[in-house]
Design a protein around this motif. Structure first.
Motif, PDB file in Angstrom:
ATOM      1  N   HIS A 213       2.320   2.274  -5.391  1.00  0.00           N
ATOM      2  CA  HIS A 213       1.664   3.292  -4.553  1.00  0.00           C
ATOM      3  C   HIS A 213       2.777   4.051  -3.838  1.00  0.00           C
ATOM      4  CE1 HIS A 213      -2.457   1.428  -4.688  1.00  0.00           C
ATOM      5  NE2 HIS A 213      -1.742   0.352  -4.953  1.00  0.00           N
ATOM      6  N   LYS A 214       3.019   5.292  -4.263  1.00  0.00           N
ATOM      7  CA  LYS A 214       4.213   5.990  -3.753  1.00  0.00           C
ATOM      8  C   LYS A 214       3.982   6.749  -2.452  1.00  0.00           C
ATOM      9  CE  LYS A 214       7.469   6.441  -7.481  1.00  0.00           C
ATOM     10  NZ  LYS A 214       6.988   6.384  -8.853  1.00  0.00           N
ATOM     11  N   ARG A 215       2.736   7.202  -2.223  1.00  0.00           N
ATOM     12  CA  ARG A 215       2.502   8.025  -1.036  1.00  0.00           C
ATOM     13  C   ARG A 215       2.424   7.172   0.220  1.00  0.00           C
ATOM     14  NH1 ARG A 215       0.526  13.050  -1.406  1.00  0.00           N
ATOM     15  NH2 ARG A 215       0.636  13.926  -3.496  1.00  0.00           N
ATOM     16  N   ALA A 216       2.749   7.788   1.356  1.00  0.00           N
ATOM     17  CA  ALA A 216       2.858   7.046   2.616  1.00  0.00           C
ATOM     18  C   ALA A 216       1.502   6.594   3.170  1.00  0.00           C
ATOM     19  CB  ALA A 216       3.573   7.906   3.649  1.00  0.00           C
ATOM     20  N   ASP A 218      -3.008   6.090   3.078  1.00  0.00           N
ATOM     21  CA  ASP A 218      -4.128   5.640   2.240  1.00  0.00           C
ATOM     22  C   ASP A 218      -4.669   6.782   1.389  1.00  0.00           C
ATOM     23  OD1 ASP A 218      -3.750   3.269   3.482  1.00  0.00           O
ATOM     24  OD2 ASP A 218      -5.756   3.104   4.331  1.00  0.00           O
ATOM     25  N   ASN A 219      -5.297   6.414   0.276  1.00  0.00           N
ATOM     26  CA  ASN A 219      -5.881   7.378  -0.674  1.00  0.00           C
ATOM     27  C   ASN A 219      -4.843   8.366  -1.195  1.00  0.00           C
ATOM     28  OD1 ASN A 219      -8.461   6.269  -0.337  1.00  0.00           O
ATOM     29  ND2 ASN A 219      -8.649   7.397   1.606  1.00  0.00           N
ATOM     30  N   ASP A 220      -3.614   7.887  -1.323  1.00  0.00           N
ATOM     31  CA  ASP A 220      -2.529   8.711  -1.882  1.00  0.00           C
ATOM     32  C   ASP A 220      -2.350  10.025  -1.134  1.00  0.00           C
ATOM     33  OD1 ASP A 220      -1.700   6.854  -3.683  1.00  0.00           O
ATOM     34  OD2 ASP A 220      -3.064   7.521  -5.259  1.00  0.00           O
ATOM     35  N   GLN A 221      -2.437   9.942   0.191  1.00  0.00           N
ATOM     36  CA  GLN A 221      -2.151  11.111   1.037  1.00  0.00           C
ATOM     37  C   GLN A 221      -0.740  10.928   1.627  1.00  0.00           C
ATOM     38  OE1 GLN A 221      -4.637  13.636   1.456  1.00  0.00           O
ATOM     39  NE2 GLN A 221      -5.467  12.435  -0.244  1.00  0.00           N
ATOM     40  N   MET A 228       5.088   2.130  -1.249  1.00  0.00           N
ATOM     41  CA  MET A 228       4.419   1.479  -0.106  1.00  0.00           C
ATOM     42  C   MET A 228       3.706   0.198  -0.517  1.00  0.00           C
ATOM     43  SD  MET A 228       5.090   3.144   2.614  1.00  0.00           S
ATOM     44  CE  MET A 228       3.879   2.508   3.771  1.00  0.00           C
ATOM     45  N   GLY A 229       3.757  -0.106  -1.799  1.00  0.00           N
ATOM     46  CA  GLY A 229       3.126  -1.341  -2.257  1.00  0.00           C
ATOM     47  C   GLY A 229       2.969  -1.310  -3.758  1.00  0.00           C
ATOM     48  N   THR A 230       2.758  -2.487  -4.317  1.00  0.00           N
ATOM     49  CA  THR A 230       2.635  -2.605  -5.779  1.00  0.00           C
ATOM     50  C   THR A 230       1.629  -3.691  -6.105  1.00  0.00           C
ATOM     51  OG1 THR A 230       4.630  -3.939  -5.522  1.00  0.00           O
ATOM     52  CG2 THR A 230       4.879  -1.866  -6.711  1.00  0.00           C
ATOM     53  N   PHE A 231       1.152  -3.650  -7.339  1.00  0.00           N
ATOM     54  CA  PHE A 231       0.366  -4.777  -7.842  1.00  0.00           C
ATOM     55  C   PHE A 231       0.684  -5.003  -9.309  1.00  0.00           C
ATOM     56  CE2 PHE A 231      -2.931  -2.243 -10.022  1.00  0.00           C
ATOM     57  CZ  PHE A 231      -2.809  -1.018  -9.368  1.00  0.00           C
ATOM     58  N   SER A 232       0.459  -6.225  -9.733  1.00  0.00           N
ATOM     59  CA  SER A 232       0.719  -6.597 -11.124  1.00  0.00           C
ATOM     60  C   SER A 232      -0.317  -7.641 -11.524  1.00  0.00           C
ATOM     61  CB  SER A 232       2.126  -7.192 -11.254  1.00  0.00           C
ATOM     62  OG  SER A 232       2.330  -7.722 -12.539  1.00  0.00           O
ATOM     63  N   ASN A 408       5.237   0.024  16.242  1.00  0.00           N
ATOM     64  CA  ASN A 408       5.133   1.154  15.295  1.00  0.00           C
ATOM     65  C   ASN A 408       4.973   0.716  13.843  1.00  0.00           C
ATOM     66  OD1 ASN A 408       5.477   2.867  17.424  1.00  0.00           O
ATOM     67  ND2 ASN A 408       7.639   3.279  17.006  1.00  0.00           N
ATOM     68  N   MET A 409       4.501  -0.506  13.612  1.00  0.00           N
ATOM     69  CA  MET A 409       4.342  -0.978  12.227  1.00  0.00           C
ATOM     70  C   MET A 409       3.306  -0.126  11.509  1.00  0.00           C
ATOM     71  SD  MET A 409       3.538  -4.852  11.005  1.00  0.00           S
ATOM     72  CE  MET A 409       1.806  -5.066  10.629  1.00  0.00           C
ATOM     73  N   HIS A 410       3.652   0.292  10.287  1.00  0.00           N
ATOM     74  CA  HIS A 410       2.711   1.101   9.499  1.00  0.00           C
ATOM     75  C   HIS A 410       2.607   0.532   8.091  1.00  0.00           C
ATOM     76  CE1 HIS A 410       0.786   4.284   7.332  1.00  0.00           C
ATOM     77  NE2 HIS A 410       1.813   4.339   6.522  1.00  0.00           N
ATOM     78  N   TYR A 411       1.371   0.392   7.592  1.00  0.00           N
ATOM     79  CA  TYR A 411       1.201  -0.026   6.195  1.00  0.00           C
ATOM     80  C   TYR A 411      -0.084   0.560   5.646  1.00  0.00           C
ATOM     81  CZ  TYR A 411      -2.001  -3.505   8.211  1.00  0.00           C
ATOM     82  OH  TYR A 411      -3.025  -4.114   8.890  1.00  0.00           O
ATOM     83  N   ARG A 412      -0.163   0.614   4.334  1.00  0.00           N
ATOM     84  CA  ARG A 412      -1.383   1.106   3.696  1.00  0.00           C
ATOM     85  C   ARG A 412      -2.401  -0.017   3.576  1.00  0.00           C
ATOM     86  NH1 ARG A 412      -0.437   5.344  -1.196  1.00  0.00           N
ATOM     87  NH2 ARG A 412      -2.576   4.632  -1.574  1.00  0.00           N
ATOM     88  N   LYS A 413      -3.680   0.370   3.722  1.00  0.00           N
ATOM     89  CA  LYS A 413      -4.757  -0.630   3.681  1.00  0.00           C
ATOM     90  C   LYS A 413      -5.373  -0.731   2.284  1.00  0.00           C
ATOM     91  CE  LYS A 413      -4.836  -0.454   8.405  1.00  0.00           C
ATOM     92  NZ  LYS A 413      -3.683   0.470   8.533  1.00  0.00           N
ATOM     93  N   ASP A 414      -4.883   0.095   1.356  1.00  0.00           N
ATOM     94  CA  ASP A 414      -5.555   0.176   0.048  1.00  0.00           C
ATOM     95  C   ASP A 414      -4.655  -0.219  -1.124  1.00  0.00           C
ATOM     96  OD1 ASP A 414      -3.823   2.301   0.183  1.00  0.00           O
ATOM     97  OD2 ASP A 414      -5.241   3.782  -0.593  1.00  0.00           O
ATOM     98  N   ILE A 415      -3.657  -1.064  -0.848  1.00  0.00           N
ATOM     99  CA  ILE A 415      -2.768  -1.483  -1.934  1.00  0.00           C
ATOM    100  C   ILE A 415      -3.548  -2.371  -2.924  1.00  0.00           C
ATOM    101  CG2 ILE A 415      -0.642  -2.740  -2.532  1.00  0.00           C
ATOM    102  CD1 ILE A 415      -0.216  -0.075  -0.955  1.00  0.00           C
ATOM    103  N   GLY A 416      -3.370  -2.064  -4.183  1.00  0.00           N
ATOM    104  CA  GLY A 416      -4.040  -2.847  -5.231  1.00  0.00           C
ATOM    105  C   GLY A 416      -5.338  -2.226  -5.695  1.00  0.00           C
ATOM    106  N   ILE A 417      -5.822  -1.219  -4.957  1.00  0.00           N
ATOM    107  CA  ILE A 417      -7.083  -0.559  -5.345  1.00  0.00           C
ATOM    108  C   ILE A 417      -6.710   0.774  -5.974  1.00  0.00           C
ATOM    109  CG2 ILE A 417      -9.295   0.313  -4.493  1.00  0.00           C
ATOM    110  CD1 ILE A 417      -8.642  -1.557  -1.982  1.00  0.00           C
ATOM    111  N   LYS A 418      -6.951   0.905  -7.253  1.00  0.00           N
ATOM    112  CA  LYS A 418      -6.612   2.160  -7.944  1.00  0.00           C
ATOM    113  C   LYS A 418      -7.552   2.320  -9.102  1.00  0.00           C
ATOM    114  CE  LYS A 418      -2.064   4.034  -7.489  1.00  0.00           C
ATOM    115  NZ  LYS A 418      -0.718   4.258  -7.928  1.00  0.00           N
TER     116      LYS A 418
END
Ligand code: AMP
Ligand code: GLY
Length: 418
Positions: A213-216, A218-221, A228-232, A408-418
Motif C-alpha cells: 500500500h504505497k499511499r499515505a 486510507d483508501n489510497d489517498q 505504508m503496509g504490505t500483505f502476503s 504523532n503516530m500515524h498508520y493506515r487502518k486498511d492494510i490487507g484490504i484490497k
C-alpha cells in the motif's frame, strides 16, 4: 559463521531476524542498523554507502558472508569491491544492479527480449520529450531515469502536468543526475503485485507474492510513500498468473541479463501490474522490498543463509525453497507528517507488551536514547501479524499495533484490504 548485513530499515531488521534463526550463524553485525536490529546484532556505525569502510570492516572482523539490503550501495558497486577483495557477498554486481538503477536500461531490456511492459519512449532532450507529449493521450507516466528515492515517477493527468514533470526532472534537475533522461510511458490500469525472487545468475526461484500500500492515507489517498503496509499472499496472483509470469517474465529476464553479459545474482524484485490485457512489468528492483520483506521472510521455511549462499555459489537449483501455507500482514507505524516533514525523538511505548509469537515488530526508523527507544525516521516500525488466513493476519497485526504508541503516530487502518 559471522555475517554482516548492510542497511538500517525494516527490511534489514527482517533479514537480520531471519538470519538469526540460522544454525550456521554465530554472530551478526549490521551497518548501520537501528534500535530493533541491535537486539539481534551488533550495530556498527558505518554508513551503508561507505563501501571502502565496510570492506575494511569485513576484512578486519573476518566476516564470512555479507548481505546487502539497500539499493544505493549496490548501484555504487559494493559487490564488485567485496569480490575484488575476496569477500563473500550476496547481491548483484554494479553492472547487473542497473536493472533497478536505470529505467531506460530496464525498459530497453524488456523491449529487446519481448518481456511485457507498458509502451514507452526514452528522451535525453527535454524539447523532444515535450514535442512527443503533444501527440499523446492522458493520463501518462513520466519517470526520471535514475534512482530518486521512489519519487521520480509522476502520473500526469494532462499535457500541462506532463510538461511540468519533464521540466522539473530534466531542466530543473529536481532529482539531480537521475533526470538526465526521462522515460515517458503508457498509463496502465490494474492491480499491483510484488514478486521477489532468489537468483544465482542462471536459476530463478520466485518467492510468495505480496502487495504493497504505497499511499499515505486510507483508501489510497494522500501522497506516495516508501510503503505504508504490505500483505502476503496477494489475492489476485493465481497459479495461472504465476505460471505465466514464470515463463514470460521471470525466466526471460534472468536469461536476458545473462545474454547482455550482466548475470544477475541477488534478489530480483518484479513490480507487476495485473491488467485486463495480461500482466506487465512496472519496474525491477535489485533487492528485497521494504516493507515486502517484512511479510515474505516470516513465511519462508528453513534457513535463509543456506539459500543466499546457494545463490552466491551458483547452486540454487540444488536447493528446495519452501513456504508456510499461511498469510502475513505488515502495518507500518509512521511519524505524523511523513512522507513530507516530521519530528523525531519521541519515546515509543508498548514495545515490551508484545509477547505473542505470531506478532513481530520490525524496527525501521528507531534509535536508542538513554535507555529509551525513540522515533528516528519517517517509517518508524512495521508490525507484522502472521496467521492461517489473510483476514486473521489483518486482525493479528492490528492487535499488535494497538499496544504501541508514540507522539504523532500515524498508520493506515486498511492494510490487507484490497
Ligand atoms: P515504479 O518506480 O516504476 O514502480 O513506479 C512507482 C509507482 O508508480 C508504481 O508502483 C505504480 O503505482 C506507479 N506506476 C509506475 N508506472 C506506471 C504505469 N505505467 N501505469 C500506472 N502506474 C504506474
Ligand atoms: N515497497 C517497494 C520497494 O521497496 O521498492
Amino acid at each position: 559463521m559471522k555475517v554482516l548485513v548492510v542497511g538500517s530499515g525494516g527490511r534489514e531488521h527482517a533479514i537480520v531476524w531471519k538470519l538469526s534463526q540460522s544454525k550456521k550463524v554465530d554472530k551478526i553485525f549490521c551497518a548501520p542498523g537501528n534500535a530493533g536490529i541491535a537486539q539481534l546484532a551488533e550495530c556498527v556505525n558505518i554508513k551503508a554507502t561507505d563501501i571502502e569502510a565496510l570492506a575494511d570492516f569485513a576484512q578486519d572482523k573476518a566476516i564470512d558472508f555479507t548481505v546487502v539490503g539497500m539499493d544505493d550501495p549496490l548501484m555504487l558497486g559494493i559487490v564488485d569491491v567485496f569480490q575484488e577483495r575476496g569477500l563473500k557477498i550476496f547481491g548483484p554486481t554494479k553492472n547487473a544492479a542497473i536493472i533497478e538503477g536505470s529505467k531506460s536500461f530496464s525498459k530497453n531490456l524488456m523491449k529487446k527480449y519481448n518481456i511485457p511492459t507498458a509502451n514507452y519512449e526514452v528522451f535525453d532532450d527535454s524539447k523532444d520529450a515535450l514535442e512527443y507529449l503533444k501527440s499523446q493521450s492522458f493520463p501518462i507516466v513520466v519517470k526520471a531515469d535514475g534512482l530518486a528515492l521512489g519519487k521520480g515517477v509522476l502520473i500526469c493527468n494532462n499535457y500541462e502536468e506532463a510538461k511540468e514533470a519533464v521540466i522539473d526532472i530534466m531542466e530543473n534537475k529536481k532529482f539531480g543526475d537521475a533526470g538526465n533522461k526521462v522515460v515517458i510511458e503508457e498509463f496502465l490500469v490494474g492491480q499491483e503485485v510484488s514478486v521477489l525472487s532468489f537468483c544465482d545468475g542462471d536459476t530463478i526461484v520466485p518467492m510468495v507474492s505480496a502487495q504493497d500500500h504505497k499511499r499515505a492515507l486510507d483508501n489510497d489517498q494522500g501522497l506516495n510513500t516508501g510503503g505504508m503496509g504490505t500483505f502476503s499472499p496477494s489475492r489476485i496472483y493465481t497459479q495461472e498468473i504465476q505460471n505465466y509470469c514464470m515463463e514470460k517474465i521471470f525466466k526471460p529476464t534472468l536469461e536476458a541479463m545473462k545474454k547482455e553479459g550482466r548475470p544477475f545474482t541477488g534478489i530480483l524484485f518484479f513490480g507487476l501490474m495485473v491488467t485486463e490485457n495480461g500482466v506487465k512489468v512496472l519496474e525491477y528492483n535489485a533487492r528485497f522490498g521494504d516493507p515486502e520483506a517484512q511479510v515474505v521472510l516470516p513465511r519462508l521455511k528453513g534457513d535463509l543463509l543456506e539459500i543466499l549462499e546457494a545463490c552466491v555459489d551458483k547452486r540454487l537449483h540444488e536447493i528446495k525453497v519452501e513456504w508456510e501455507d499461511n498469510a502475513a500482514v505488515c502495518v507500518v507505524l509512521a511519524s505524523g507528517g511523513y512522507p513530507l516533514s516530521y519530528d523525531t525523538g519521541f519515546p515509543i511505548f508498548g514495545l515490551d507488551n508484545l509477547h505473542e509469537n505470531n506478532i513481530i515488530v520490525f524496527h525501521a526508523g528507531t534509535a536508542k536514547k538513554d535507555d529509551q527507544i525513540v522515533t528516528n525516521g519517517g517509517r518508524v516500525l512495521g508490525v507484522t501479524g502472521i496467521a492461517r488466513t489473510l483476514d486473521e493476519a489483518i486482525r493479528t497485526a492490528y492487535q499488535g499495533v494497538e499496544k504501541i504508541r508514540f507522539e504523532n503516530m500515524h498508520y493506515r487502518k486498511d492494510i490487507g484490504i484490497k
